[in-house]
Scaffold this motif. Structure first.
Motif, PDB file in Angstrom:
ATOM      1  N   PRO A 232      97.494 -66.939 -23.662  1.00  0.00           N
ATOM      2  CA  PRO A 232      96.698 -67.889 -22.866  1.00  0.00           C
ATOM      3  C   PRO A 232      97.594 -69.025 -22.348  1.00  0.00           C
ATOM      4  CG  PRO A 232      95.599 -67.398 -24.948  1.00  0.00           C
ATOM      5  CD  PRO A 232      96.961 -66.780 -25.024  1.00  0.00           C
ATOM      6  N   ARG A 233      97.373 -69.444 -21.106  1.00  0.00           N
ATOM      7  CA  ARG A 233      98.167 -70.540 -20.524  1.00  0.00           C
ATOM      8  C   ARG A 233      97.576 -71.866 -20.969  1.00  0.00           C
ATOM      9  NH1 ARG A 233     101.951 -68.688 -17.740  1.00  0.00           N
ATOM     10  NH2 ARG A 233     102.527 -70.824 -17.178  1.00  0.00           N
ATOM     11  N   TRP A 234      98.436 -72.748 -21.446  1.00  0.00           N
ATOM     12  CA  TRP A 234      97.918 -73.969 -22.092  1.00  0.00           C
ATOM     13  C   TRP A 234      97.138 -74.864 -21.125  1.00  0.00           C
ATOM     14  CZ3 TRP A 234      99.071 -78.904 -20.629  1.00  0.00           C
ATOM     15  CH2 TRP A 234     100.226 -79.106 -19.841  1.00  0.00           C
ATOM     16  N   GLN A 235      97.534 -74.893 -19.832  1.00  0.00           N
ATOM     17  CA  GLN A 235      96.824 -75.773 -18.891  1.00  0.00           C
ATOM     18  C   GLN A 235      95.359 -75.328 -18.730  1.00  0.00           C
ATOM     19  OE1 GLN A 235      99.686 -74.143 -18.252  1.00  0.00           O
ATOM     20  NE2 GLN A 235     101.118 -75.389 -17.041  1.00  0.00           N
ATOM     21  N   LEU A 236      95.188 -74.010 -18.492  1.00  0.00           N
ATOM     22  CA  LEU A 236      93.813 -73.503 -18.319  1.00  0.00           C
ATOM     23  C   LEU A 236      93.038 -73.528 -19.637  1.00  0.00           C
ATOM     24  CD1 LEU A 236      94.144 -70.469 -15.863  1.00  0.00           C
ATOM     25  CD2 LEU A 236      93.033 -72.656 -15.443  1.00  0.00           C
ATOM     26  N   THR A 237      93.764 -73.299 -20.747  1.00  0.00           N
ATOM     27  CA  THR A 237      93.109 -73.348 -22.064  1.00  0.00           C
ATOM     28  C   THR A 237      92.566 -74.753 -22.332  1.00  0.00           C
ATOM     29  OG1 THR A 237      94.611 -71.633 -22.874  1.00  0.00           O
ATOM     30  CG2 THR A 237      93.414 -72.899 -24.537  1.00  0.00           C
ATOM     31  N   SER A 238      93.348 -75.771 -21.959  1.00  0.00           N
ATOM     32  CA  SER A 238      92.899 -77.166 -22.141  1.00  0.00           C
ATOM     33  C   SER A 238      91.657 -77.434 -21.297  1.00  0.00           C
ATOM     34  CB  SER A 238      94.009 -78.152 -21.735  1.00  0.00           C
ATOM     35  OG  SER A 238      95.215 -77.820 -22.354  1.00  0.00           O
ATOM     36  N   CYS A 239      91.676 -76.970 -20.046  1.00  0.00           N
ATOM     37  CA  CYS A 239      90.508 -77.152 -19.170  1.00  0.00           C
ATOM     38  C   CYS A 239      89.290 -76.434 -19.746  1.00  0.00           C
ATOM     39  CB  CYS A 239      90.796 -76.621 -17.766  1.00  0.00           C
ATOM     40  SG  CYS A 239      92.010 -77.593 -16.871  1.00  0.00           S
ATOM     41  N   LEU A 240      89.521 -75.226 -20.268  1.00  0.00           N
ATOM     42  CA  LEU A 240      88.427 -74.446 -20.864  1.00  0.00           C
ATOM     43  C   LEU A 240      87.852 -75.183 -22.072  1.00  0.00           C
ATOM     44  CD1 LEU A 240      86.901 -71.717 -20.728  1.00  0.00           C
ATOM     45  CD2 LEU A 240      88.647 -70.769 -22.230  1.00  0.00           C
ATOM     46  N   ALA A 241      88.732 -75.788 -22.878  1.00  0.00           N
ATOM     47  CA  ALA A 241      88.273 -76.535 -24.058  1.00  0.00           C
ATOM     48  C   ALA A 241      87.403 -77.718 -23.647  1.00  0.00           C
ATOM     49  CB  ALA A 241      89.485 -77.020 -24.868  1.00  0.00           C
ATOM     50  N   VAL A 242      87.785 -78.414 -22.573  1.00  0.00           N
ATOM     51  CA  VAL A 242      86.984 -79.554 -22.077  1.00  0.00           C
ATOM     52  C   VAL A 242      85.602 -79.063 -21.646  1.00  0.00           C
ATOM     53  CG1 VAL A 242      86.799 -81.306 -20.258  1.00  0.00           C
ATOM     54  CG2 VAL A 242      88.996 -80.921 -21.388  1.00  0.00           C
ATOM     55  N   VAL A 243      85.582 -77.924 -20.933  1.00  0.00           N
ATOM     56  CA  VAL A 243      84.309 -77.354 -20.466  1.00  0.00           C
ATOM     57  C   VAL A 243      83.405 -77.008 -21.654  1.00  0.00           C
ATOM     58  CG1 VAL A 243      83.255 -75.348 -19.315  1.00  0.00           C
ATOM     59  CG2 VAL A 243      85.243 -76.471 -18.296  1.00  0.00           C
TER      60      VAL A 243
END
Length: 615
Positions: A232-243
């Motif tokens: 998993p790419r950390w940038q998108l994973t971080s965004c997913l976590a916020v969502v």
């Protein structure tokens, strides 16, 4: 102030007040309170106390929406989603412009609205989630689990779209948007400022916006296919976590919190769409785009594909069959006018789709004019419209960063309130497994964390392939099948006449003959036709030129079938666990749970011809 002692008159007035409200729920108690003693005389006050409301099974009464508008906004917010912006306008343009509205409105009236009304009434009367409502015909309870599973599967990938929007939103806080030029580290030699695919030599060219989405956001160039996902790419994973965190805090307390969140998420898209339209129509070429959107070509109506696409759009855009409408309406007051709600909310949904077309095509017309290419070169649907074409159009405007922030906030709010669809999963399972009631917050946490963990597959380098597979199989044929079984269960087995009596009990009048005919004949025939067409016209998924391997298609079908098989599996389970001969078992399985005593006396409505013929 002095209080008068309790007298016979007070007692008689209390008794009268209790008699005058036959619908008041739960037992009443008279509470006597000793207030003070004055000159040796005790003064008391009395009031009528309704204890914590209970239903016949002795549980606490179901919570309700804080305000009626909370419910309406929640339903509108759920039904109005990204597909209204990225799918309907393109379908309209592709299928004869204004002429497409003919089949669209036709199917809306004969199937969309009746099914929408049916689900709202079903949830409100039975006050249970998607599985619990089937106490009216226990053999069909499997369809409740079907729609809960479908909602869960959709949650696995729908969150990812919102995380892309969040990624773009964060990327927009710059002086110059990152998808304007070809001189970035992620760009390939094929990048050119505008890909004019009209000539063979340019067929491999890509615009900066296209490369930004595929190479900078998705990193799809680092994957060879679905069997090469990577981490998993950390940038998108971080965004997913916020969502996921936003989702949890909008759901954790039930409708008391989600009903407040929708005040922002359901209204914001309308504000932004209006602002974008006012900006869009001032752009050169915008009027040509809008003309193309509305141009009427009635000859296209001779093409069966146009009718099928209109029917499909109706099925998916209203949000019927996800169990969400049932869950939301189950928190309504019993006497709420669900008929009026169904008409208002389904109409607003269709009008939003139509309105968003003006916004989309004003910008597409501008892009066509700016690059001097035909409109069909820039017109597309799906993620490509909102993550490639639209950002590209916005990047050419003065103050582009501000417009980009506004646009992606709109996408974020459109996505978030549609993810309220997870309420279907939570309400459905909590109502079915009563011990979860006390642990709603923990159970909601468990559901959203599970969703997050599975969504991680969609934010890897090859995540777009997983996303495409889920999108293709999770809620296609299976949702049509679910609504078909739902319609048959209510209209034929429970009975349209019985269902109409339930509605009369709630709103004071029976549904008209038109609605009853639609529920009994028109909608089930329409849905059966759609299920057959869905199987007959099935095409394996693809992403661009990438074709999925056989095992991936097989996995997709397993996913689709896993929800559909709930219907026969539960029916078999029910018939096997009931006592008596097969005939008795069947009678119990198709009779409402509250009427099982009638079965013991040999009175089974469904075993009479009148039950099947009456409308």
């Amino acid at each position: 102030s002095s209080y008068w002692p309790l007298t016979a008159e007070v007692m008689s007035s209390l008794a009268a007040s209790e008699k005058s409200s036959p619908n008041a729920m739960g037992p009443k108690e008279v509470e006597l309170i000793l207030v003070k003693e004055q000159n040796g005389v005790q003064f008391t006050s009395t009031n009528l106390v309704a204890p914590a409301q209970t239903n016949p099974s002795g549980e606490k009464e179901r919570e309700t929406w804080g305000k009626k508008i909370d419910f309406l906004l929640s339903v509108i917010g759920f039904a109005v989603d990204l597909a209204n912006v990225w799918r309907f306008p393109y379908l309209c343009y592709k299928n004869g412009g204004g002429a497409f509205l003919v089949p669209y409105l036709f199917f809306m009236v004969i199937a969309g609205m009746p099914l929408f009304y049916m689900e709202l009434a079903l949830g409100q009367y039975n006050r249970e989630g998607a599985a619990g409502v089937w106490k009216i015909c226990p053999i069909f309870k499997g369809v409740g689990f079907t729609v809960i599973l479908i909602s869960l599967y959709v949650g696995f990938y729908y969150n990812v779209i919102i995380s892309w929007a969040l990624f773009y939103l964060f990327s927009s806080f710059t002086r110059e948007l990152p998808w304007v030029h070809c001189n970035n580290t992620w760009n390939s030699p094929n990048c050119s400022d505008w890909a004019d695919n009209s000539s063979i030599g340019d067929i491999y060219k890509a615009t900066p916006a296209q490369e930004y989405f595929e190479r900078a956001v998705l990193h799809i160039q680092d994957s060879n296919g679905i069997d090469d996902l990577g981490r998993p790419r950390w940038q998108l994973t971080s965004c997913l976590a916020v969502v996921i965190i936003l989702l949890y805090f909008s759901l954790w307390k039930g409708v008391k919190t989600s009903g407040k969140v929708v005040w922002i998420t359901a209204t914001m898209p309308y504000v932004v769409l209006t602002v974008l339209l006012l900006r869009g129509v001032t752009l050169p070429g915008a009027i040509d785009g809008i003309k193309a959107y509305l141009s009427v070509d009635f000859l296209r109506l001779c093409d069966a594909k146009v009718w099928i696409e209109a029917a499909t759009q109706i099925c998916f855009s209203l949000g019927v069959g996800f169990g969400v409408l049932i869950a939301f309406s189950s928190y309504n007051k019993f006497s709420n006018n669900c008929y009026r709600d169904a008409i208002i909310t389904s109409s607003i949904n269709s009008l939003t789709s139509f309105f968003s077309g003006f916004v989309v095509f004003s910008f597409l017309g501008y892009m066509s004019h700016k690059h001097n290419v035909a409109l069909d070169k820039v017109a597309r649907d799906g993620a490509g419209l909102v993550f490639v074409i639209y950002p590209e159009a916005i990047a050419t405007l003065p103050g582009s960063s501000v417009w980009a922030v506004i646009f992606f906030i709109m996408l974020l709010t459109l996505g978030l309130d549609s993810m309220g669809g997870m309420e279907s999963v939570i309400t459905g399972l909590i109502d079915e497994f009563k011990f979860l009631h006390k642990h709603r917050e923990l159970f909601t946490l468990f559901i959203v964390v599970s969703t997050f963990l599975i969504s991680l597959f969609c934010v890897t380098n090859g995540g777009m392939y997983v996303f495409t597979l889920l999108d293709h199989f999770a809620a296609g044929t299976s949702i049509l099948f679910g609504v078909l079984i739902e319609a048959i269960g209510i209209a034929w087995f429970y009975g349209v006449d019985r269902f109409s009596d339930d509605i009369k009990e709630m709103i004071g009048h029976r549904p008209g003959r038109y609605w009853r005919l639609c529920w009994k004949f028109v909608s089930p025939c329409f849905l059966l036709f759609m299920v057959v067409v869905s199987f007959a016209t099935f095409n394996p998924p693809n992403y661009g030129s990438y074709m999925f391997p056989q095992w991936a298609n097989l996995l997709g079908w397993c996913l689709a079938m896993s929800s559909m098989t709930m219907v026969p599996l539960y029916a078999i389970y029910k018939l096997c666990t009931l006592p008596g001969r097969f005939c008795d078992r069947l009678a119990y399985a198709i009779t409402p749970e509250t009427e099982h005593h009638l079965v013991d006396n040999g009175e089974v409505r469904q075993f009479t011809l009148h039950h099947w013929l009456v409308v």
